[in-house]
Design a protein around this motif. Structure first.
Motif, mmCIF file in Angstrom:
data_model
loop_
_atom_site.group_PDB
_atom_site.id
_atom_site.type_symbol
_atom_site.label_atom_id
_atom_site.label_comp_id
_atom_site.label_asym_id
_atom_site.label_seq_id
_atom_site.Cartn_x
_atom_site.Cartn_y
_atom_site.Cartn_z
ATOM 1 N N ALA A 205 0.851 -1.194 0.000
ATOM 2 C CA ALA A 205 0.000 0.000 0.000
ATOM 3 C C ALA A 205 0.883 1.239 0.000
ATOM 4 O O ALA A 205 2.004 1.220 0.510
ATOM 5 N N HIS A 206 0.350 2.303 -0.578
ATOM 6 C CA HIS A 206 1.034 3.590 -0.572
ATOM 7 C C HIS A 206 0.190 4.578 0.230
ATOM 8 O O HIS A 206 -1.032 4.631 0.062
ATOM 9 N N LEU B 70 -5.616 6.958 8.246
ATOM 10 C CA LEU B 70 -6.039 6.250 7.037
ATOM 11 C C LEU B 70 -6.460 4.817 7.351
ATOM 12 O O LEU B 70 -7.418 4.295 6.768
ATOM 13 N N GLU C 229 -1.684 4.169 -6.135
ATOM 14 C CA GLU C 229 -2.486 3.018 -5.728
ATOM 15 C C GLU C 229 -1.609 1.769 -5.722
ATOM 16 O O GLU C 229 -0.634 1.704 -6.458
ATOM 17 N N SER D 188 -4.051 2.121 -2.321
ATOM 18 C CA SER D 188 -4.075 2.898 -1.087
ATOM 19 C C SER D 188 -4.176 1.957 0.107
ATOM 20 O O SER D 188 -4.355 0.743 -0.044
ATOM 21 N N GLU E 1 0.086 7.779 0.002
ATOM 22 C CA GLU E 1 -0.496 8.784 -0.886
ATOM 23 C C GLU E 1 0.177 8.716 -2.254
ATOM 24 O O GLU E 1 1.132 7.970 -2.452
#
Length: 201
Positions: free
Chosen positions: A99-100, A143, A105, A107, A102
């Motif tokens: 996952a990143h 998040l 993708e 996310s 920001e």
């Protein structure tokens, strides 16, 4: 008093190291440093005394999300996928997702959803960050909390960043030697190809 718990076996009261309750699986290496006025114990080792191997605390229904910052460079984001594949192959964990935070993708929300769809009932979010800056203190927990709202009954944990781990000394030293070899005439490596960085300026 604020307290941190670890799988119900360790209880550490911040500001008072004497209140650490250890199980039989906990050992403190001789070189473990305890700094004055610090509640952090930087080299906690969890091992199974019967066979000398690390005790696997990640279950079959646990999902692991390895999250980095994210980049506008596609090549950088693809490297996280490669690391996750290496991590999964070496650990044998069944549910591992990249996952990143920001800029790219998948996310954290997408990775969280994917873990649940694959059968995870508990999510472990592991920040691929060196030190506990704002992203670890605020952004990633926020998040993760938002992602969890869509999955009632699924618990999650945001782990500590990589921090001051002794093995990172070996990693950094290995990278320095690698780059010096290329700068001495070994040609450009895959990471630096086309950047003119594999030389002294």
């Amino acid at each position: 008093m604020d307290s941190v718990s670890f799988t119900g076996r360790i209880s550490l009261n911040r500001g008072n190291e004497r209140n650490l309750a250890c199980s039989e699986f906990i050992k403190f290496p001789r070189n473990c440093s305890k700094r004055r006025n610090s509640s952090r114990i930087s080299c906690l080792s969890i091992r199974n005394e019967e066979n000398g191997r690390e005790r696997n605390l990640v279950g079959e229904r646990d999902g692991v999300i390895i999250v980095d910052h994210g980049s506008r460079r596609k090549e950088s984001n693809l490297m996280l996928n490669e690391f996750v594949a290496m991590f999964k192959d070496k650990t044998g964990y069944s549910i591992v997702e990249p996952a990143h935070m920001e800029l790219a993708e998948p996310s954290i929300r997408a990775a969280f959803n994917s873990c649940v769809q694959r059968g995870a009932t508990k999510i472990i979010v592991s920040p691929f960050f060196l030190f506990p800056g704002r992203h670890w203190h605020q952004d990633i927990p926020s998040l993760a909390a938002e992602a969890a709202k869509s999955h009632h009954g699924i618990s999650y944990l945001v782990t500590a960043p990589l921090g001051l781990h002794e093995l990172l000394v070996d990693v950094v030293n290995d990278r320095i030697k690698h780059c010096l070899m290329h700068a001495a005439g070994g040609g450009e490596c895959e990471v630096c190809a086309g950047t003119d960085k594999c030389r002294f300026h």
